[in-house]
Design a protein around this motif. Structure first.
Motif, PDB file in Angstrom:
ATOM      1  N   PRO A  62       0.832  -1.210   0.000  1.00 33.51           N
ATOM      2  CA  PRO A  62       0.000   0.000   0.000  1.00 33.51           C
ATOM      3  C   PRO A  62       0.865   1.259   0.000  1.00 33.51           C
ATOM      4  N   ALA A  63       0.489   2.208  -0.838  1.00 33.98           N
ATOM      5  CA  ALA A  63       1.315   3.408  -1.023  1.00 33.98           C
ATOM      6  C   ALA A  63       1.555   4.137   0.294  1.00 33.98           C
ATOM      7  N   HIS A  64       0.531   4.196   1.175  1.00 34.63           N
ATOM      8  CA  HIS A  64       0.654   5.051   2.358  1.00 34.63           C
ATOM      9  C   HIS A  64       1.637   4.489   3.393  1.00 34.63           C
ATOM     10  N   LEU A  65       2.066   3.227   3.232  1.00 33.81           N
ATOM     11  CA  LEU A  65       3.062   2.690   4.171  1.00 33.81           C
ATOM     12  C   LEU A  65       4.477   3.148   3.817  1.00 33.81           C
ATOM     13  N   LEU A  66       4.684   3.601   2.596  1.00 31.91           N
ATOM     14  CA  LEU A  66       5.987   4.140   2.169  1.00 31.91           C
ATOM     15  C   LEU A  66       7.125   3.173   2.497  1.00 31.91           C
ATOM     16  N   ILE A  67       6.948   1.919   2.130  1.00 35.97           N
ATOM     17  CA  ILE A  67       7.949   0.910   2.498  1.00 35.97           C
ATOM     18  C   ILE A  67       9.261   1.154   1.752  1.00 35.97           C
ATOM     19  N   GLY A  68       9.164   1.562   0.503  1.00 32.83           N
ATOM     20  CA  GLY A  68      10.382   1.876  -0.244  1.00 32.83           C
ATOM     21  C   GLY A  68      11.147   3.012   0.421  1.00 32.83           C
ATOM     22  N   ASP A  69      10.432   3.996   0.931  1.00 32.42           N
ATOM     23  CA  ASP A  69      11.086   5.104   1.644  1.00 32.42           C
ATOM     24  C   ASP A  69      11.729   4.612   2.936  1.00 32.42           C
ATOM     25  N   TRP A  70      11.047   3.702   3.600  1.00 35.96           N
ATOM     26  CA  TRP A  70      11.567   3.143   4.858  1.00 35.96           C
ATOM     27  C   TRP A  70      12.911   2.452   4.620  1.00 35.96           C
ATOM     28  N   VAL A  71      13.049   1.781   3.478  1.00 39.37           N
ATOM     29  CA  VAL A  71      14.298   1.070   3.171  1.00 39.37           C
ATOM     30  C   VAL A  71      15.478   2.047   3.154  1.00 39.37           C
ATOM     31  N   PHE A  72      15.248   3.275   2.670  1.00 38.06           N
ATOM     32  CA  PHE A  72      16.362   4.217   2.491  1.00 38.06           C
ATOM     33  C   PHE A  72      16.450   5.290   3.576  1.00 38.06           C
ATOM     34  N   ALA A  73      15.519   5.288   4.531  1.00 38.16           N
ATOM     35  CA  ALA A  73      15.425   6.416   5.465  1.00 38.16           C
ATOM     36  C   ALA A  73      16.702   6.613   6.273  1.00 38.16           C
ATOM     37  N   ARG A  74      17.350   5.528   6.683  1.00 33.58           N
ATOM     38  CA  ARG A  74      18.546   5.671   7.525  1.00 33.58           C
ATOM     39  C   ARG A  74      19.685   6.348   6.780  1.00 33.58           C
ATOM     40  N   CYS A  75      19.647   6.309   5.451  1.00 34.48           N
ATOM     41  CA  CYS A  75      20.710   6.958   4.667  1.00 34.48           C
ATOM     42  C   CYS A  75      20.483   8.465   4.580  1.00 34.48           C
ATOM     43  N   VAL A  76      19.326   8.918   5.018  1.00 32.45           N
ATOM     44  CA  VAL A  76      19.000  10.344   4.890  1.00 32.45           C
ATOM     45  C   VAL A  76      19.339  11.089   6.166  1.00 32.45           C
ATOM     46  N   GLY A  77      19.009  10.502   7.304  1.00 30.87           N
ATOM     47  CA  GLY A  77      19.280  11.197   8.558  1.00 30.87           C
ATOM     48  C   GLY A  77      18.625  10.470   9.708  1.00 30.87           C
ATOM     49  N   ARG A  78      18.469  11.193  10.803  1.00 26.33           N
ATOM     50  CA  ARG A  78      17.881  10.571  11.994  1.00 26.33           C
ATOM     51  C   ARG A  78      16.404  10.307  11.764  1.00 26.33           C
ATOM     52  N   PRO A  79      15.901   9.234  12.380  1.00 24.88           N
ATOM     53  CA  PRO A  79      14.457   8.990  12.258  1.00 24.88           C
ATOM     54  C   PRO A  79      13.676   9.931  13.166  1.00 24.88           C
ATOM     55  N   GLY A  80      12.365   9.836  13.098  1.00 21.21           N
ATOM     56  CA  GLY A  80      11.495  10.636  13.958  1.00 21.21           C
ATOM     57  C   GLY A  80      11.389  10.012  15.336  1.00 21.21           C
ATOM     58  N   PRO A  81      10.388  10.423  16.115  1.00 23.28           N
ATOM     59  CA  PRO A  81      10.234   9.923  17.485  1.00 23.28           C
ATOM     60  C   PRO A  81      10.077   8.402  17.532  1.00 23.28           C
ATOM     61  N   ALA A  82      10.600   7.805  18.626  1.00 27.66           N
ATOM     62  CA  ALA A  82      10.630   6.344  18.735  1.00 27.66           C
ATOM     63  C   ALA A  82       9.240   5.719  18.623  1.00 27.66           C
ATOM     64  N   LEU A  83       8.245   6.401  19.197  1.00 27.05           N
ATOM     65  CA  LEU A  83       6.892   5.828  19.156  1.00 27.05           C
ATOM     66  C   LEU A  83       6.392   5.700  17.720  1.00 27.05           C
ATOM     67  N   ALA A  84       6.650   6.753  16.944  1.00 28.51           N
ATOM     68  CA  ALA A  84       6.212   6.737  15.540  1.00 28.51           C
ATOM     69  C   ALA A  84       6.973   5.666  14.762  1.00 28.51           C
TER      70      ALA A  84
END
Ligand code: SF4
Length: 632
Positions: A62-84
């Motif tokens: 599903p598009a709204h899960l942004l799984i492809g973005d999740w794969v690369f997120a650590r290469c961009v910077g810090r993640p958001g809050p731990a709960l999220a």
């Protein structure tokens, strides 16, 4: 080879088709004499992780899960809050488990970072002065990661972002949040990007004065969108095909060519469907001339030797029914296969014409089989028009892509039981992919006018705050997908019967042949073959009065009026008996005082057997590949 401008298509995207937006920009830049190359980095990624896993991520999540973005997120910077982060990961893990998609965490841990480094190196080897990223769907984080590495390697490179994920406030938020982005186009950039290239590379004009872009110290509001679409060049897909051929498993890929014959929506311009995320500028309807569409299809076929096309149009232009479909139908090509989004009110002759023209699949925006819910979403069609289109598509052999949307404020809960009761009557018509919960998309009336339309607690889906380390106000601007509570919407319990009915319906279509409700004319009557669950018997005969009434109800019509008309020819008793017969045998559906025949006439299939999939396809793997272990 050196390229002054590198256009990038980042992961995760399907390998089956190139991006039409990037193809158009490439052609426009080349036409102005710029040295431009398009790097389909999504193909490199697919080659690395395996084509099957890439397609699963790109097309089956599903598009709204942004799984492809999740794969690369650590290469961009810090993640958001731990709960999220935790909630997002739970949602992803559950989805991947449900779909049986394995190996994705390893992509994030072991594949993403080296891939980003290699992609940046590949870009910088061209010694570009401008690097453009077109971002749609799940491409944002990979684009940001690669852009960051490019800037680290050569800070003088101008990084430009554009595409659907940058429209409106989303583009502004990306620019504010990520230093690696120098400029963002927040709308269509067909002429603005080439103007920017002229300004930056040749000193022609003032780069900062070009409309439709934001840059670090300012920006210029969008131009009105391009009116004359014939000015848009034919997309240049040459780099896609060159790079596709270099895939280890290139021979498994049967690609499709996206093409654009119109932008915007002529219906939405008047009555914006409440769930539709076309923005105010993008919804303005503009169509290419029919002559130009025909030229483009022909040119792309000649260039690439491919006759599988998927139109990127939101809705088929009425003028193209006669202007494009009729000439295509008159000059049939055996293998042609086209996909179009259409409005569900196409009549029988128009649907037949599409099939003759080589259209093999349509997406008519059916969305529901409840008049009440269709009215809430301002769809501009009703249940019987939807069913007529589905029946005609079955008759002519066209595939129909649709799903049932649920979760509208104030929707009558009983409508779902009513739809469940309808399903056994229409088992012979193409089933939906499933029931889809309503999503709140930016730019849709449901989002922009949420409170008035009955939504509360509207907020970005959790993926955005998990992926981006940014304040809530910025997250709200970055997001395209939102969630909220629809007041008075049906609950899960109200959907149970329909879920069961749809599962049975889909299962019947997975049998060797889908169930039939088909007739052949026998003198003045009809011989009907009925394979639906509600069939009284498999073969049934309709006498002349019943056949005449069924014929009169090929289009939704006043039932009483149709019976009266039949009575004039066959007598009142026969006409009354015909009505009871069609009702008892479930051959007609009645809504209010209007009825429609469900009977499909046999022998009218027009889509040629063996037509290819207009979206392209991936052939099954012949033998185990050495690459399979990368993602496991
Ligand atoms: S959902 Fe389809 S018909 Fe409705 S406004 Fe959007 S593009 Fe137009």
């Amino acid at each position: 080879m050196r390229a002054d401008i590198v256009l990038c298509s980042a992961p995760v995207m399907s390998v089956l088709r190139p991006s039409v937006g990037i193809g158009v920009l490439h052609a426009a830049l080349a036409a102005r004499g710029h040295r431009v190359e398009t790097l389909h980095l999504n193909l490199d990624f697919a080659n690395l992780v395996g084509l099957d896993l890439n397609e699963q991520l790109a097309e089956q999540t599903p598009a709204h899960l942004l799984i492809g973005d999740w794969v690369f997120a650590r290469c961009v910077g810090r993640p958001g809050p731990a709960l999220a982060v935790a909630r997002h990961e739970r949602e992803i893990t559950a989805l991947l488990a449900r779909r049986g998609i394995g190996g994705v965490p390893r992509l994030r841990e072991a594949v993403a970072a080296p891939f980003v480094a290699a992609a940046a190196e590949k870009i910088l080897a061209r010694r570009p002065r401008i690097v453009g990223f077109g971002t749609m769907f799940q491409q944002t984080m990979a684009s940001l990661a690669i852009a960051k590495a490019v800037k680290a390697g050569d800070p003088s490179v101008v990084v430009v972002f554009g595409g659907a994920n940058c429209h409106g406030p989303m583009g502004s938020a990306l620019l504010r949040t990520y230093r690696q982005v120098d400029r963002v186009f927040t709308g269509e950039a067909d002429t603005a990007f080439p103007d920017l290239a002229d300004a930056l590379l040749r000193g022609i004009g003032d780069a900062d004065a070009i409309a439709g872009q934001l840059y670090r110290d300012g920006g210029v509001p969008d131009d009105p969108p391009l009116r004359k679409l014939d000015q848009v060049p034919i997309p240049d897909y040459a780099d896609y095909f060159t790079q596709l051929a270099m895939l280890d498993e290139a021979d498994r890929v049967a690609p499709s060519l996206p093409f654009e014959s119109s932008r915007g929506c002529w219906w939405g311009q008047k009555h914006h469907c409440t769930f539709c995320g076309l923005n105010a500028e993008g919804i303005v309807f503009r169509a290419k001339s029919s002559r130009r569409v025909l030229e483009e299809l022909s040119e792309l076929t000649v260039r690439h030797g491919i006759d599988r096309f998927s139109a990127t149009d939101n809705i088929l232009a009425p003028a193209h029914i006669d202007g494009v479909m009729r000439p295509l139908a008159a000059a049939p090509a055996v293998a042609r296969s086209l996909f179009y989004e259409i409005k569900a009110n196409l009549n029988e002759a128009q649907t037949a014409l599409l099939a003759d023209a080589g259209v093999t699949q349509v997406q008519p925006g059916i969305e529901s089989l409840s008049d009440d819910i269709l009215a809430i979403m301002r769809k501009g069609v009703d249940t019987l028009l939807n069913l007529r289109l589905m029946r005609n598509c079955r008759e002519f052999g066209l595939g129909v892509i649709w799903s049932i949307l649920h979760g509208f404020p104030g929707e009558p809960a009983h409508a779902y039981d009513a739809m469940a009761a309808l399903v056994p009557l229409i088992e012979h018509l193409p089933p939906p992919t499933g029931l889809s919960p309503l999503r709140l998309d930016r730019f849709s009336p449901n989002f922009e006018d949420a409170e008035r339309l009955g939504f509360v607690e509207v907020r970005p889906v959790v993926a955005y705050s998990a992926l981006h380390d940014a304040p809530a106000a910025v997250i709200a601007d970055l997001a395209y997908f939102f969630e909220g509570r629809a007041k008075g919407a049906a609950g899960e319990g109200d959907l149970l019967r329909l879920r069961g009915a749809v599962a049975t319906w889909k299962a019947r279509w997975e049998e060797e042949a889908p169930p039939a409700l088909v007739f052949a004319r026998v003198e003045r009557g009809m011989l009907v073959k009925d394979e639906r669950t509600v069939a009284a018997s498999e073969l049934q005969y309709l006498g002349p009065a019943s056949a005449a009434l069924a014929d009169r109800l090929r289009n939704p019509g006043h039932l009483g009026g149709a019976v009266e008309a039949v009575a004039k020819e066959h007598g009142a008793a026969a006409a009354d008996g015909a009505m009871r017969e069609l009702l008892d045998r479930h051959f007609i559906v009645v809504r209010g005082d209007t009825a429609l025949s469900l009977l499909v006439e046999g022998g009218r299939r027009r889509v040629r057997a063996g037509s290819g999939n207009p979206f392209g396809g991936l052939a099954p793997r012949a033998a185990p590949s050495a690459l399979a272990g990368v993602a496991s």
